[in-house]
Motif scaffolding. Sequence first.
Motif, PDB file in Angstrom:
ATOM      1  N   LYS A  41       0.855  -1.183   0.000  1.00 21.47           N
ATOM      2  CA  LYS A  41       0.000   0.000   0.000  1.00 21.47           C
ATOM      3  C   LYS A  41       0.897   1.240   0.000  1.00 21.47           C
ATOM      4  O   LYS A  41       1.849   1.308   0.783  1.00 21.47           O
ATOM      5  CB  LYS A  41      -0.903   0.023   1.231  1.00 21.47           C
ATOM      6  CG  LYS A  41      -1.877  -1.146   1.319  1.00 21.47           C
ATOM      7  CD  LYS A  41      -2.708  -1.061   2.584  1.00 21.47           C
ATOM      8  CE  LYS A  41      -3.644  -2.253   2.703  1.00 21.47           C
ATOM      9  NZ  LYS A  41      -4.449  -2.201   3.955  1.00 21.47           N
ATOM     10  N   ILE A  42       0.581   2.192  -0.851  1.00 23.81           N
ATOM     11  CA  ILE A  42       1.369   3.426  -0.969  1.00 23.81           C
ATOM     12  C   ILE A  42       0.415   4.606  -0.873  1.00 23.81           C
ATOM     13  O   ILE A  42      -0.619   4.636  -1.560  1.00 23.81           O
ATOM     14  CB  ILE A  42       2.143   3.460  -2.301  1.00 23.81           C
ATOM     15  CG1 ILE A  42       3.091   2.269  -2.387  1.00 23.81           C
ATOM     16  CG2 ILE A  42       2.894   4.765  -2.460  1.00 23.81           C
ATOM     17  CD1 ILE A  42       3.653   2.038  -3.751  1.00 23.81           C
ATOM     18  N   ARG A  43       0.772   5.560  -0.026  1.00 24.70           N
ATOM     19  CA  ARG A  43      -0.094   6.722   0.169  1.00 24.70           C
ATOM     20  C   ARG A  43       0.741   7.991   0.259  1.00 24.70           C
ATOM     21  O   ARG A  43       1.813   8.003   0.873  1.00 24.70           O
ATOM     22  CB  ARG A  43      -0.935   6.559   1.432  1.00 24.70           C
ATOM     23  CG  ARG A  43      -1.911   7.704   1.662  1.00 24.70           C
ATOM     24  CD  ARG A  43      -2.868   7.422   2.793  1.00 24.70           C
ATOM     25  NE  ARG A  43      -3.831   8.501   2.943  1.00 24.70           N
ATOM     26  CZ  ARG A  43      -4.942   8.635   2.232  1.00 24.70           C
ATOM     27  NH1 ARG A  43      -5.237   7.726   1.311  1.00 24.70           N
ATOM     28  NH2 ARG A  43      -5.768   9.647   2.414  1.00 24.70           N
ATOM     29  N   SER A  44       0.244   9.059  -0.358  1.00 23.24           N
ATOM     30  CA  SER A  44       0.885  10.367  -0.284  1.00 23.24           C
ATOM     31  C   SER A  44       0.425  11.054   0.993  1.00 23.24           C
ATOM     32  O   SER A  44      -0.772  11.322   1.177  1.00 23.24           O
ATOM     33  CB  SER A  44       0.519  11.205  -1.516  1.00 23.24           C
ATOM     34  OG  SER A  44       0.975  12.526  -1.370  1.00 23.24           O
ATOM     35  N   THR A  45       1.372  11.337   1.873  1.00 27.15           N
ATOM     36  CA  THR A  45       1.011  11.926   3.168  1.00 27.15           C
ATOM     37  C   THR A  45       0.735  13.419   3.085  1.00 27.15           C
ATOM     38  O   THR A  45       0.040  13.963   3.933  1.00 27.15           O
ATOM     39  CB  THR A  45       2.135  11.676   4.191  1.00 27.15           C
ATOM     40  OG1 THR A  45       3.363  12.211   3.675  1.00 27.15           O
ATOM     41  CG2 THR A  45       2.288  10.190   4.445  1.00 27.15           C
ATOM     42  N   GLU A  46       1.250  14.093   2.074  1.00 25.07           N
ATOM     43  CA  GLU A  46       1.046  15.539   1.968  1.00 25.07           C
ATOM     44  C   GLU A  46      -0.059  15.890   0.979  1.00 25.07           C
ATOM     45  O   GLU A  46      -0.183  17.040   0.548  1.00 25.07           O
ATOM     46  CB  GLU A  46       2.346  16.226   1.559  1.00 25.07           C
ATOM     47  CG  GLU A  46       2.925  15.697   0.253  1.00 25.07           C
ATOM     48  CD  GLU A  46       4.290  16.289  -0.059  1.00 25.07           C
ATOM     49  OE1 GLU A  46       4.331  17.191  -0.908  1.00 25.07           O
ATOM     50  OE2 GLU A  46       5.277  15.866   0.557  1.00 25.07           O
ATOM     51  N   GLN A  47      -0.871  14.873   0.625  1.00 31.11           N
ATOM     52  CA  GLN A  47      -2.037  15.077  -0.238  1.00 31.11           C
ATOM     53  C   GLN A  47      -1.681  15.614  -1.609  1.00 31.11           C
ATOM     54  O   GLN A  47      -2.523  16.202  -2.294  1.00 31.11           O
ATOM     55  CB  GLN A  47      -3.042  16.022   0.428  1.00 31.11           C
ATOM     56  CG  GLN A  47      -3.627  15.477   1.727  1.00 31.11           C
ATOM     57  CD  GLN A  47      -4.366  14.171   1.541  1.00 31.11           C
ATOM     58  OE1 GLN A  47      -5.230  14.055   0.683  1.00 31.11           O
ATOM     59  NE2 GLN A  47      -4.008  13.162   2.325  1.00 31.11           N
ATOM     60  N   ARG A  48      -0.429  15.443  -2.024  1.00 35.33           N
ATOM     61  CA  ARG A  48      -0.063  15.797  -3.402  1.00 35.33           C
ATOM     62  C   ARG A  48      -0.311  14.596  -4.295  1.00 35.33           C
ATOM     63  O   ARG A  48       0.115  13.477  -3.984  1.00 35.33           O
ATOM     64  CB  ARG A  48       1.418  16.203  -3.478  1.00 35.33           C
ATOM     65  CG  ARG A  48       1.671  17.648  -3.066  1.00 35.33           C
ATOM     66  CD  ARG A  48       3.085  18.036  -3.408  1.00 35.33           C
ATOM     67  NE  ARG A  48       3.349  17.884  -4.843  1.00 35.33           N
ATOM     68  CZ  ARG A  48       4.573  17.819  -5.371  1.00 35.33           C
ATOM     69  NH1 ARG A  48       5.631  17.886  -4.579  1.00 35.33           N
ATOM     70  NH2 ARG A  48       4.731  17.700  -6.670  1.00 35.33           N
ATOM     71  N   PRO A  49      -1.012  14.773  -5.422  1.00 35.74           N
ATOM     72  CA  PRO A  49      -1.361  13.622  -6.259  1.00 35.74           C
ATOM     73  C   PRO A  49      -0.189  13.153  -7.118  1.00 35.74           C
ATOM     74  O   PRO A  49       0.781  13.878  -7.342  1.00 35.74           O
ATOM     75  CB  PRO A  49      -2.496  14.162  -7.132  1.00 35.74           C
ATOM     76  CG  PRO A  49      -2.198  15.619  -7.255  1.00 35.74           C
ATOM     77  CD  PRO A  49      -1.565  16.029  -5.947  1.00 35.74           C
ATOM     78  N   PHE A  50      -0.316  11.919  -7.582  1.00 36.90           N
ATOM     79  CA  PHE A  50       0.642  11.367  -8.537  1.00 36.90           C
ATOM     80  C   PHE A  50      -0.126  10.606  -9.614  1.00 36.90           C
ATOM     81  O   PHE A  50      -1.350  10.396  -9.504  1.00 36.90           O
ATOM     82  CB  PHE A  50       1.676  10.471  -7.840  1.00 36.90           C
ATOM     83  CG  PHE A  50       1.084   9.392  -6.978  1.00 36.90           C
ATOM     84  CD1 PHE A  50       0.782   8.137  -7.496  1.00 36.90           C
ATOM     85  CD2 PHE A  50       0.854   9.622  -5.626  1.00 36.90           C
ATOM     86  CE1 PHE A  50       0.252   7.144  -6.695  1.00 36.90           C
ATOM     87  CE2 PHE A  50       0.322   8.633  -4.817  1.00 36.90           C
ATOM     88  CZ  PHE A  50       0.018   7.387  -5.352  1.00 36.90           C
ATOM     89  N   THR A  51       0.577  10.214 -10.651  1.00 37.68           N
ATOM     90  CA  THR A  51      -0.031   9.520 -11.792  1.00 37.68           C
ATOM     91  C   THR A  51       0.419   8.068 -11.801  1.00 37.68           C
ATOM     92  O   THR A  51       1.568   7.763 -11.480  1.00 37.68           O
ATOM     93  CB  THR A  51       0.361  10.195 -13.119  1.00 37.68           C
ATOM     94  OG1 THR A  51       0.033  11.582 -13.046  1.00 37.68           O
ATOM     95  CG2 THR A  51      -0.365   9.574 -14.297  1.00 37.68           C
ATOM     96  N   VAL A  52      -0.507   7.165 -12.170  1.00 37.63           N
ATOM     97  CA  VAL A  52      -0.239   5.722 -12.205  1.00 37.63           C
ATOM     98  C   VAL A  52      -0.442   5.218 -13.631  1.00 37.63           C
ATOM     99  O   VAL A  52      -1.445   5.542 -14.278  1.00 37.63           O
ATOM    100  CB  VAL A  52      -1.176   4.962 -11.236  1.00 37.63           C
ATOM    101  CG1 VAL A  52      -0.975   3.456 -11.370  1.00 37.63           C
ATOM    102  CG2 VAL A  52      -0.931   5.406  -9.809  1.00 37.63           C
ATOM    103  N   TRP A  53       0.548   4.457 -14.116  1.00 34.39           N
ATOM    104  CA  TRP A  53       0.438   3.784 -15.422  1.00 34.39           C
ATOM    105  C   TRP A  53       0.507   2.283 -15.201  1.00 34.39           C
ATOM    106  O   TRP A  53       1.324   1.802 -14.412  1.00 34.39           O
ATOM    107  CB  TRP A  53       1.576   4.192 -16.363  1.00 34.39           C
ATOM    108  CG  TRP A  53       1.474   5.600 -16.875  1.00 34.39           C
ATOM    109  CD1 TRP A  53       0.844   6.020 -17.998  1.00 34.39           C
ATOM    110  CD2 TRP A  53       2.038   6.768 -16.261  1.00 34.39           C
ATOM    111  NE1 TRP A  53       0.974   7.385 -18.132  1.00 34.39           N
ATOM    112  CE2 TRP A  53       1.708   7.872 -17.074  1.00 34.39           C
ATOM    113  CE3 TRP A  53       2.793   6.994 -15.106  1.00 34.39           C
ATOM    114  CZ2 TRP A  53       2.096   9.167 -16.790  1.00 34.39           C
ATOM    115  CZ3 TRP A  53       3.176   8.281 -14.793  1.00 34.39           C
ATOM    116  CH2 TRP A  53       2.832   9.347 -15.629  1.00 34.39           C
ATOM    117  N   LEU A  54      -0.337   1.537 -15.912  1.00 37.81           N
ATOM    118  CA  LEU A  54      -0.370   0.085 -15.802  1.00 37.81           C
ATOM    119  C   LEU A  54       0.095  -0.549 -17.105  1.00 37.81           C
ATOM    120  O   LEU A  54      -0.298  -0.115 -18.201  1.00 37.81           O
ATOM    121  CB  LEU A  54      -1.787  -0.401 -15.479  1.00 37.81           C
ATOM    122  CG  LEU A  54      -2.431   0.149 -14.201  1.00 37.81           C
ATOM    123  CD1 LEU A  54      -3.845  -0.390 -14.052  1.00 37.81           C
ATOM    124  CD2 LEU A  54      -1.594  -0.191 -12.982  1.00 37.81           C
TER     125      LEU A  54
END
Length: 752
Positions: free
Chosen positions: A675-688
């Motif tokens: 499980k991975i979570r951004s603690t500072e609420q900054r978003p990131f992008t995911v590619w599959l």
Amino acid sequence: STEVESDILRRVRTLLRELDGHHPTCLCDRGMLRWTLHKKIDQNPRNSSILVRILVKELERAERGDFRHYIIPLLHTLMYTLIKAPSISDELCSRVYDFCKKLLTLPKPFCTIGLDYAVRLKMERTAPGTLYQRMVISEQSLKSDPYPYQEKIFIFADPELLSEAICNALVTDTEAAQVSQSPRLCMCYVIIHTMQAALGEGCNISGLKASLQAMPTSEVEHWFQQVVVAVECAGSEASTDRDQHTTRLEKIYCAVLSSMQAGDAPLGGLQGTPLPNPNISFHLWTEDNQLWKELVLFIRPLSQSCEPDCLSQDLDNFEIQDIISDCECCEQTRFSVLSTDSGIERDLPTAVEEPFAPCSTETEQSRLHRKGGIKKKLSPLESVAFLQADCNGPGAKSPVKLQRRPGIPLEPAAPLQRLHTARIVLLGDDRILGRLAQAYHSLRKRETRRVFLTPRLSLQFYHIPVVMGQPKPLAVSDHAATGQEELCEVAGYLSRADPWYESNINTLCHVIPKLATMPSSPSKHLVTDLFITDVIAYYVRMGIQPVCFQIYAVKIFFNDPGQEPAEDVFLTELRTQVQESISHRELSMTKKKMTLDGPGIDLTVTYTKVMVSDRVKELAMSLRSTGLVMKAIPDKEAEDLVCLNVNITEIIRTNNLSGRSFSAVANRLKTRNIKIRSTEQRPFTVWLDKDSRKAYRNVISVEVSPCLEPSYCLQKTRTMKFNLHETEDAGLVKFMPKSLLLPINTFAGVIQ
């Protein structure tokens, strides 16, 4: 004869040197050595026995010298030659059979392949021509009650990954391979090959061909059925020997030939009978549910439906229960009817029957059929029994029972059998395999809701890597240089695990685009029509050992609380990257934080550590990172396939006299759940799966775990209803496959 034998031996030795890594000096010859060897024998089929004898000697030499990596390629080459050979002596078949039995003492996959080929050779020795006959019947879908199996090859290509020239060339080649073939011609091939395999030099091939050519199609079909019955009976009866089978075929042979042809025509010696190209259809994968639609149409063609428009419309509705329930040819229209039937057999009204009068079919059906009744649902046990992908036996019992007439025993309903085999060939790189993983997961979920394909159809998957000269990079600025090796990780793994796959299939990665873009000429069509079609046919015919890849489920949470989490699956790779800020306020805050803490975002990572003892150990850590990559395909074939290799680019801050400095360090870990979570609420992008079409933006958290088999989840839920406090698997759930695996066939599987 000595020159021919020396030439064949030289070709075989060259084939073996390629397995040792000594590739031919001319790159254009890579992947074509096996093909040229078999084409050489096809030009003069009398040399089949010479090749089989040489291959047997090389197999025995490989076993004595402990060159095990030679065994499976040599054995596949031998069996393919033996299937196509006009006639092989029993003494030679006996030597091959004895060698296959020796393989039973070796580990997998040698013992598995040895057992499979030993069973086939035992049938071939009793009834020569059995393997050829069964292959043609199933591949061409010829009607035959003793052997009612059907096969079809579906080639799927993604038009966004392959060029239009490659797609057009493949469409042209697959269509051209079917033009010269007809059911009548294939039936003639079966008759001629079976007669020659059993009678040998005493078979008058020219006369047999002339007699069959002069016959009407109905008569050819009659003799074809006679030959099939004779061969299948010989294979099923334990007491039948080769001489009895030959006697049966001699009677059919004399009946086919006229007396003048049988007595006067000269014997022409052994002649080769072509092995027809299998039934191949080419599909551009443009719809998500296209695979499922093609499989349903394979089981129930439109030509067999009384309402083709009804089935076509139901396919578009995307629900299989609509096909079964609403189409008139499957079951009667449902009505709401008040039943006055007590359900007791003695309460049925007695009908006046004429003594000794046979009951007509219409009367019998009207008496036994309850019109308007509600169809009984499968019990949980019967339903789940259908859902096992690895179940090779017949399906569960029929859920509907006819009411029995007094004094007449009820015959048991015939169980469902997997009479159809769909061989799915994926052309492209890892991105099309990612689409396959999605489609396969969707199909398994659909089958869990309502079973239709599973008890009737056997699914086999194959992969032929094809990449363009300049592959399309991902739409990410930082890693735009995605190499061809990275786009073909699955094919690379299969090549390391199976050298014969590397030699015959992985080398097509650049050959197919080159052949497709060649200028149009007679020589070009001669090469492509024979080579591409033959290699695909050889792969699906001899590639019987699956390598199972774990499909991973990912749950994606977004920074917008009102947006529902997304659920998806991937097969090869999950990649994340920090998303650029959009608003001016966010941009200024980001620049200020980057000055203090460095580039990237703060993440919390919770994962289950992979341990040798297989114990569960939960770990957690916090770090600053610019992105990460999860690889599901290991670098070495000996590594565990059910394991994620996670590479996190961690930013390390260092304070020194000159100020702060930041360095990027690769943080590697192995896990199955993370499980991975951004603690500072900054978003990131995911590619599959390296596919820009499978991108998720504004992501705040992801959860990755092995994808569970939908039938396992269904039965687990049902079990939990009755055992609320049960935490471990109990009952039927313990014996069901838990993880959803995608099997891709190769020639040997994984050679340890």
